[in-house]
Design an enzyme around this catalytic site. Sequence first.
Site, PDB file in Angstrom:
ATOM      1  N   ASP A 110      -2.356   0.936   0.331  1.00  0.00           N
ATOM      2  CA  ASP A 110      -1.234   1.506  -0.427  1.00  0.00           C
ATOM      3  C   ASP A 110      -0.863   0.543  -1.554  1.00  0.00           C
ATOM      4  O   ASP A 110      -0.363  -0.557  -1.301  1.00  0.00           O
ATOM      5  CB  ASP A 110      -0.030   1.736   0.480  1.00  0.00           C
ATOM      6  CG  ASP A 110      -0.359   2.631   1.664  1.00  0.00           C
ATOM      7  OD1 ASP A 110      -1.156   3.570   1.478  1.00  0.00           O
ATOM      8  OD2 ASP A 110       0.163   2.381   2.765  1.00  0.00           O
ATOM      9  N   SER A 136      -4.761   6.132   2.595  1.00  0.00           N
ATOM     10  CA  SER A 136      -4.501   5.298   1.428  1.00  0.00           C
ATOM     11  C   SER A 136      -3.804   6.065   0.326  1.00  0.00           C
ATOM     12  O   SER A 136      -3.817   7.295   0.297  1.00  0.00           O
ATOM     13  CB  SER A 136      -5.817   4.710   0.890  1.00  0.00           C
ATOM     14  OG  SER A 136      -6.421   3.866   1.846  1.00  0.00           O
ATOM     15  N   SER A 188      -4.525   1.621   5.995  1.00  0.00           N
ATOM     16  CA  SER A 188      -4.120   2.199   4.717  1.00  0.00           C
ATOM     17  C   SER A 188      -4.205   1.186   3.594  1.00  0.00           C
ATOM     18  O   SER A 188      -3.876   0.015   3.764  1.00  0.00           O
ATOM     19  CB  SER A 188      -2.677   2.712   4.836  1.00  0.00           C
ATOM     20  OG  SER A 188      -2.311   3.469   3.720  1.00  0.00           O
TER      21      SER A 188
END
Length: 380
Positions: free
Chosen positions: A297, A257, A295
């Site tokens: 993001d 992340s 992830s």
Amino acid sequence: MSAPVAGRPGPRDLGVVVGDLPTGPANAITDVAGVRVGHTTLHEGERLHTGITAVVPDALGAGPGQRRALPCGLFVGNGYGKLVGATQLEQLGSIETPILLTATLSAFRAADALVTHVLAWPGYEDVRTLNPVVGETNDGFLSDIRARPITEAHALAALDGATSGPVAQGCVGAGAGTSALGYKGGIGTSSRRVDVAGTVRTVGALVQSNFSGTLTVRGVPLPAADLLGTESISSAVPPAEGIDGVPKGSGPAEGNSCMIVVATDAPLDARRLERVARRAVFAMGRVGSDFAHGSGDYGLALTTADPGDGLVPDDALDPLFAATTEAVEEALLASVFTATTVVGHRGTRHALPHDAALDRLRAAGWSPGRTARDGGGLRA
């Protein structure tokens, strides 16, 4: 609780220059006037490596010249995260509080502390609703994340201790226990100054890096398996177990992340700021992110500009996009370059070995302190 750890040299200190635009005086998000940063860092033996980082825009508040909200744009590159306050931010295009970054399971305590902090501001005695914004990444490899050690006092200390000027980077605050691109990750920051429609504007970025992929510096891959060798292998979690006790294939692992906060003094509305936030997330690809399934993001972009200033036209945004991409790329690299090796709760994350990295860059044609444009080789 400990004082912030002094980071190692950043990429620019070693002659690795990203892009051609000039930086602000501190090369930090705090180069945007009225933006401050504070950290609270916890390093306790091998069990805890975590913390909290505050990004504080002084324009928020109830005093003279202050506002209850600032325009803000959000772009979600991949949504496996717990960004507290995201829906109202996305729907209304404004931010009502400072931004806190911390560890995944501490995000909710941090949000409660942020509400306490803002409700105590003068002029907020009658406030009945508030949207705290708290981002996170998972530091559960190096820190006992289930302990949820972040308290209200830690969050308030980061907020109250926020300052302008240089920003501590590496294994500090919300980056104390993070990993990135095969190495120890952390907090990174950078800034750029650029002419926008005849006026010099500042763009600053701060990142909390904790994502997977292959570190890439000015187009040159620097795989951890090559530069760390047996150190990288010996510190890995056994394949049968997966990461943080999650069997392989059963769900996302931590370490995938990234939180990115961009601030600017350019007058932009939420729609334009969302476009800036997109470029912030896109910059992750320049340093080698693999944008994995697990992830989280996120890019947030806010402006401190006077609301009476005329908005930057869409066809004049290119310089701001370039400044954002450069600042975020350098901030991401700085988060890795400045981090130190950490022995943690479930293993070790090793720092990027500077000498080995520079040797590989030189072999690819890089010259210290020079960009591709002025003959330094490689992608700028």
